[in-house]
Design an enzyme around this catalytic site. Structure first.
Site, PDB file in Angstrom:
ATOM      1  N   HIS A 179      26.721   2.361  57.359  1.00  0.00           N
ATOM      2  CA  HIS A 179      26.761   3.091  58.629  1.00  0.00           C
ATOM      3  C   HIS A 179      25.944   2.363  59.699  1.00  0.00           C
ATOM      4  O   HIS A 179      25.831   2.842  60.824  1.00  0.00           O
ATOM      5  CB  HIS A 179      26.174   4.499  58.473  1.00  0.00           C
ATOM      6  CG  HIS A 179      27.026   5.442  57.669  1.00  0.00           C
ATOM      7  ND1 HIS A 179      28.397   5.441  57.725  1.00  0.00           N
ATOM      8  CD2 HIS A 179      26.671   6.441  56.795  1.00  0.00           C
ATOM      9  CE1 HIS A 179      28.863   6.405  56.915  1.00  0.00           C
ATOM     10  NE2 HIS A 179      27.847   7.020  56.354  1.00  0.00           N
ATOM     11  N   TRP A 197      37.760   8.867  53.960  1.00  0.00           N
ATOM     12  CA  TRP A 197      39.224   8.816  54.061  1.00  0.00           C
ATOM     13  C   TRP A 197      39.696   7.374  53.892  1.00  0.00           C
ATOM     14  O   TRP A 197      40.559   7.075  53.064  1.00  0.00           O
ATOM     15  CB  TRP A 197      39.626   9.366  55.431  1.00  0.00           C
ATOM     16  CG  TRP A 197      41.056   9.780  55.573  1.00  0.00           C
ATOM     17  CD1 TRP A 197      41.984   9.901  54.575  1.00  0.00           C
ATOM     18  CD2 TRP A 197      41.717  10.149  56.790  1.00  0.00           C
ATOM     19  NE1 TRP A 197      43.182  10.324  55.107  1.00  0.00           N
ATOM     20  CE2 TRP A 197      43.041  10.483  56.463  1.00  0.00           C
ATOM     21  CE3 TRP A 197      41.300  10.232  58.115  1.00  0.00           C
ATOM     22  CZ2 TRP A 197      43.968  10.879  57.423  1.00  0.00           C
ATOM     23  CZ3 TRP A 197      42.216  10.645  59.069  1.00  0.00           C
ATOM     24  CH2 TRP A 197      43.548  10.966  58.729  1.00  0.00           C
TER      25      TRP A 197
END
Length: 288
Positions: free
Chosen positions: A104, A50
């Site tokens: 990540h 997003w």
């Protein structure tokens, strides 16, 4: 680790998926981050795609890039995606600037150019409440099992909730991950964005990202980017992606979906876990 952790290994106390290798971690640590790189540092399923998509839309609107998320098939720099031929950092080394770099990794394992950014490097850190993150990760793991040659029914929520709570999931304990990056909140190279805030007021979030990236866009362009970046519009784009992994990313994209999955006991366990870890950090989340 027991059978259900067979796809993971532990490095410096952090649980990692086997597609992140020691060799890659060593390469990533000293990877050359460029001055105009835009980085998304995120725990999986907290809004990575997003935020990345919004950043790309802003750069495209400002005429700084012609790339789209789909055209940049790299994924997180430390991972070799199931359908990729090489780890992400190898692919992004050849991408023209401005690059969008995704990681990540917890801060202590991340590239030094990201954990200690210099000059004009920009790091966007999406964050999401731990319960919705756990549920979203659980469904994502189930969807990815066939891509890895496994059985989706082998992933059980009760076991997964325990694993998430104890940090034996890919990229480790989410609360530890959060507190590591959150220490950088006063560093101007960083912008922290809460998933729940973005859901409630996307326009404000897009404006914050535009300002952070120091891009000059008019009000109607910014409104257009926010409109195109609502979950439903992005889900349609992702579901039609040419990349199998991306077609599995967007699910419900709502706040409070955890209530459909958690037992009251599991909810209490999560509460005590994140209150212990996040208490006193100033980091709070909306859970509905």
């Amino acid at each position: 680790m027991s059978g259900r952790h067979g796809m993971n290994w532990t490095h410096e106390g952090v649980c990692l998926p086997r597609i992140v290798t020691k060799e890659t971690l060593d390469a990533v640590l000293n990877f050359q981050i460029r001055d105009d790189d835009i980085v998304v540092a995120s725990f999986p399923k907290t809004g990575t795609n997003w935020v990345a998509e919004i950043a790309f839309k802003i750069l495209r609107a400002a005429g700084k890039t012609e790339q789209t998320v789909d055209s940049v098939e790299f994924g997180p720099m430390e991972m070799k995606r199931p359908t990729a031929t090489q780890p992400g950092y190898v692919t992004i080394a050849d991408i023209p600037s401005p690059r969008l770099v995704v990681t990540h990794l917890p801060i202590q394992l991340a590239s030094k150019g990201i954990s200690k950014p210099q000059n004009k490097v920009k790091v966007l850190v999406p964050m999401r409440n731990p319960k919705d993150t756990a549920v979203s990760t659980f469904h994502f793991h189930k969807k990815l099992m066939p891509l890895k040659g496994g059985n989706p029914d082998s992933v059980r929520w009760e076991e997964f909730a325990e694993d998430f709570n104890s940090g034996t999931v890919p990229f480790g304990d989410y609360c530890d991950w959060l507190t590591g990056w959150w220490k950088m909140r006063d560093d101007p190279h960083f912008l922290f964005l809460k998933y729940e805030d973005m859901k409630k007021d996307l326009l404000s979030a897009v404006k914050a990202i535009v300002a952070f990236l120091e891009v000059d866009l008019d009000e109607s362009t910014i409104k257009g980017i926010a409109e195109a970046s609502t979950f439903n519009n992005m889900k349609a784009d992702m579901d039609n992606s040419k990349m199998a992994e991306r077609r599995n990313i967007a699910r419900k994209g709502i706040i409070g979906d955890w209530k459909n999955t958690f037992s009251s006991k599991e909810s209490d366990l999560f509460d005590s876990w994140y209150e212990k870890k996040l208490g006193g950090t100033g980091l709070t989340f909306d859970f509905e």
